[in-house]
Motif scaffolding. Structure first.
Motif, PDB file in Angstrom:
ATOM      1  N   MET A 150       0.834  -1.205   0.000  1.00  0.00           N
ATOM      2  CA  MET A 150       0.000   0.000   0.000  1.00  0.00           C
ATOM      3  C   MET A 150       0.866   1.252   0.000  1.00  0.00           C
ATOM      4  SD  MET A 150      -3.021  -1.062   2.685  1.00  0.00           S
ATOM      5  CE  MET A 150      -3.384   0.648   3.027  1.00  0.00           C
ATOM      6  N   VAL A 151       1.902   1.262   0.837  1.00  0.00           N
ATOM      7  CA  VAL A 151       2.806   2.413   0.883  1.00  0.00           C
ATOM      8  C   VAL A 151       3.540   2.569  -0.441  1.00  0.00           C
ATOM      9  CG1 VAL A 151       4.878   3.349   1.974  1.00  0.00           C
ATOM     10  CG2 VAL A 151       3.099   2.304   3.387  1.00  0.00           C
ATOM     11  N   GLU A 152       3.988   1.453  -0.993  1.00  0.00           N
ATOM     12  CA  GLU A 152       4.704   1.501  -2.280  1.00  0.00           C
ATOM     13  C   GLU A 152       3.797   2.041  -3.372  1.00  0.00           C
ATOM     14  OE1 GLU A 152       7.204  -1.434  -5.282  1.00  0.00           O
ATOM     15  OE2 GLU A 152       5.865  -2.278  -3.777  1.00  0.00           O
ATOM     16  N   ALA A 153       2.547   1.573  -3.409  1.00  0.00           N
ATOM     17  CA  ALA A 153       1.609   2.031  -4.437  1.00  0.00           C
ATOM     18  C   ALA A 153       1.311   3.520  -4.279  1.00  0.00           C
ATOM     19  CB  ALA A 153       0.319   1.218  -4.358  1.00  0.00           C
ATOM     20  N   ALA A 154       1.151   3.975  -3.033  1.00  0.00           N
ATOM     21  CA  ALA A 154       0.874   5.394  -2.787  1.00  0.00           C
ATOM     22  C   ALA A 154       2.056   6.258  -3.213  1.00  0.00           C
ATOM     23  CB  ALA A 154       0.556   5.615  -1.314  1.00  0.00           C
ATOM     24  N   MET A 155       3.269   5.807  -2.915  1.00  0.00           N
ATOM     25  CA  MET A 155       4.459   6.565  -3.307  1.00  0.00           C
ATOM     26  C   MET A 155       4.607   6.602  -4.821  1.00  0.00           C
ATOM     27  SD  MET A 155       7.242   5.423  -0.411  1.00  0.00           S
ATOM     28  CE  MET A 155       8.505   6.479  -1.120  1.00  0.00           C
ATOM     29  N   ARG A 156       4.332   5.471  -5.475  1.00  0.00           N
ATOM     30  CA  ARG A 156       4.450   5.413  -6.931  1.00  0.00           C
ATOM     31  C   ARG A 156       3.436   6.334  -7.600  1.00  0.00           C
ATOM     32  NH1 ARG A 156       4.277   0.415  -7.351  1.00  0.00           N
ATOM     33  NH2 ARG A 156       2.058   0.140  -7.787  1.00  0.00           N
ATOM     34  N   ALA A 157       2.178   6.306  -7.115  1.00  0.00           N
ATOM     35  CA  ALA A 157       1.137   7.168  -7.690  1.00  0.00           C
ATOM     36  C   ALA A 157       1.484   8.640  -7.503  1.00  0.00           C
ATOM     37  CB  ALA A 157      -0.210   6.848  -7.052  1.00  0.00           C
ATOM     38  N   SER A 158       1.977   8.987  -6.301  1.00  0.00           N
ATOM     39  CA  SER A 158       2.349  10.372  -6.028  1.00  0.00           C
ATOM     40  C   SER A 158       3.516  10.813  -6.906  1.00  0.00           C
ATOM     41  CB  SER A 158       2.710  10.529  -4.550  1.00  0.00           C
ATOM     42  OG  SER A 158       3.098  11.852  -4.265  1.00  0.00           O
ATOM     43  N   ARG A 159       4.501   9.921  -7.082  1.00  0.00           N
ATOM     44  CA  ARG A 159       5.660  10.253  -7.915  1.00  0.00           C
ATOM     45  C   ARG A 159       5.257  10.451  -9.376  1.00  0.00           C
ATOM     46  NH1 ARG A 159       8.650   6.741  -5.947  1.00  0.00           N
ATOM     47  NH2 ARG A 159       8.204   5.037  -7.397  1.00  0.00           N
ATOM     48  N   GLU A 160       4.354   9.601  -9.872  1.00  0.00           N
ATOM     49  CA  GLU A 160       3.907   9.722 -11.255  1.00  0.00           C
ATOM     50  C   GLU A 160       3.128  11.017 -11.468  1.00  0.00           C
ATOM     51  OE1 GLU A 160       1.742   6.142 -11.898  1.00  0.00           O
ATOM     52  OE2 GLU A 160       3.533   4.891 -12.145  1.00  0.00           O
ATOM     53  N   ALA A 161       2.281  11.358 -10.485  1.00  0.00           N
ATOM     54  CA  ALA A 161       1.532  12.613 -10.583  1.00  0.00           C
ATOM     55  C   ALA A 161       2.477  13.818 -10.516  1.00  0.00           C
ATOM     56  CB  ALA A 161       0.498  12.687  -9.466  1.00  0.00           C
ATOM     57  N   TYR A 162       3.486  13.707  -9.677  1.00  0.00           N
ATOM     58  CA  TYR A 162       4.493  14.771  -9.531  1.00  0.00           C
ATOM     59  C   TYR A 162       5.204  15.018 -10.857  1.00  0.00           C
ATOM     60  CZ  TYR A 162       8.847  16.917  -7.764  1.00  0.00           C
ATOM     61  OH  TYR A 162       9.928  17.732  -7.547  1.00  0.00           O
ATOM     62  N   ARG A 163       5.602  13.934 -11.510  1.00  0.00           N
ATOM     63  CA  ARG A 163       6.296  14.072 -12.796  1.00  0.00           C
ATOM     64  C   ARG A 163       5.355  14.551 -13.892  1.00  0.00           C
ATOM     65  NH1 ARG A 163       9.633   8.329 -12.409  1.00  0.00           N
ATOM     66  NH2 ARG A 163      11.222   9.045 -10.918  1.00  0.00           N
ATOM     67  N   ALA A 164       4.095  14.078 -13.869  1.00  0.00           N
ATOM     68  CA  ALA A 164       3.138  14.465 -14.904  1.00  0.00           C
ATOM     69  C   ALA A 164       2.861  15.960 -14.882  1.00  0.00           C
ATOM     70  CB  ALA A 164       1.833  13.694 -14.725  1.00  0.00           C
ATOM     71  N   ARG A 165       2.973  16.568 -13.707  1.00  0.00           N
ATOM     72  CA  ARG A 165       2.744  18.013 -13.586  1.00  0.00           C
ATOM     73  C   ARG A 165       4.000  18.828 -13.915  1.00  0.00           C
ATOM     74  NH1 ARG A 165      -0.489  15.646  -9.757  1.00  0.00           N
ATOM     75  NH2 ARG A 165      -2.628  16.432  -9.607  1.00  0.00           N
ATOM     76  N   GLY A 166       5.069  18.142 -14.267  1.00  0.00           N
ATOM     77  CA  GLY A 166       6.293  18.831 -14.644  1.00  0.00           C
ATOM     78  C   GLY A 166       7.040  19.445 -13.483  1.00  0.00           C
ATOM     79  N   LEU A 167       6.772  18.956 -12.283  1.00  0.00           N
ATOM     80  CA  LEU A 167       7.435  19.505 -11.096  1.00  0.00           C
ATOM     81  C   LEU A 167       8.832  18.917 -10.966  1.00  0.00           C
ATOM     82  CD1 LEU A 167       4.430  19.269  -8.627  1.00  0.00           C
ATOM     83  CD2 LEU A 167       5.232  21.295  -9.855  1.00  0.00           C
ATOM     84  N   ARG A 168       9.763  19.746 -10.581  1.00  0.00           N
ATOM     85  CA  ARG A 168      11.144  19.305 -10.398  1.00  0.00           C
ATOM     86  C   ARG A 168      11.758  20.008  -9.194  1.00  0.00           C
ATOM     87  NH1 ARG A 168       9.461  16.327 -13.552  1.00  0.00           N
ATOM     88  NH2 ARG A 168      10.320  15.570 -15.525  1.00  0.00           N
ATOM     89  N   GLY A 169      12.596  19.295  -8.461  1.00  0.00           N
ATOM     90  CA  GLY A 169      13.339  19.916  -7.376  1.00  0.00           C
ATOM     91  C   GLY A 169      12.556  20.188  -6.113  1.00  0.00           C
TER      92      GLY A 169
END
Length: 199
Positions: A150-169
């Motif tokens: 569950m933690v891994e899935a939540a982190m993966r979803a958050s990371r994918e959303a973070y990248r999809a929004r073009g956020l960096r740093g």
């Protein structure tokens, strides 16, 4: 991956060992690595643990998959220990933690959840005289094991959303979505348990 754990089917000798024997070996090895207090022993244990994955029929990608969630913590620990203490100690502590994580994950990957829960329920059986219910202990452990993917899935979803929004740093922006996702999962689990009459 099964419903509530990380078990990966296989037929290597490690799979055929009883869950109790695996846990005893895990505790013994981790105790020796920590008691040795040597960076080379810790690094050797981590390397041996990583090399054990393909020997057990597990893809090397599982090594990275098990280490990736704890890498931020290792970086923080290394920086904190290195700046306030000394870098050799920082390297030793991180190697010890990496070895422990890889070994514990190897046990989890090669042991059915039902076997692990049955073992802990047997171990908790003597505590029934003190009012402890072994089946409840098994339930708590099952939920704990379930929380890993569950933690891994939540982190993966958050990371994918973070990248999809073009956020960096700004990785701290991923923290709140992960927490919200985990709270929602916990609420859903609680509702499912309540619906089944489990309090």
């Amino acid at each position: 991956m099964n419903a509530i754990g990380l078990y990966v089917p296989g037929d290597s000798p490690l799979y055929r060992l009883p869950a109790g024997a695996k846990l005893l070996v895990l505790m013994a090895v981790v105790t020796v690595v920590i008691a040795a207090g040597n960076v080379w022993v810790a690094a050797g244990a981590a390397a041996a643990a990583a090399s054990a994955y393909p020997l057990c029929g597990l893809s090397p990608r599982y090594v990275w998959r098990m280490l990736r969630p704890v890498l931020p913590f290792l970086v923080v620990i290394a920086a904190f220990q290195g700046l306030l203490g000394d870098w050799p100690t920082a390297a030793r502590v991180c190697a010890q933690l990496a070895a422990a994580v890889l070994l514990a994950a190897l046990v989890t990957l090669t042991t059915r959840v039902s076997e692990m829960l049955a073992l802990f329920e047997r171990l908790a059986h003597p505590l029934r005289h003190a009012g402890v219910r072994p089946d409840r202990v098994a339930l708590v452990l099952a939920l704990t094991i379930r929380s890993i993917p569950m933690v891994e899935a939540a982190m993966r979803a958050s990371r994918e959303a973070y990248r999809a929004r073009g956020l960096r740093g700004r990785p701290h922006l991923m923290v709140v979505p992960v927490i919200v996702g985990l709270i929602r999962s916990a609420e859903a689990t609680g509702e499912a348990m309540a619906a089944r009459g489990i309090e």
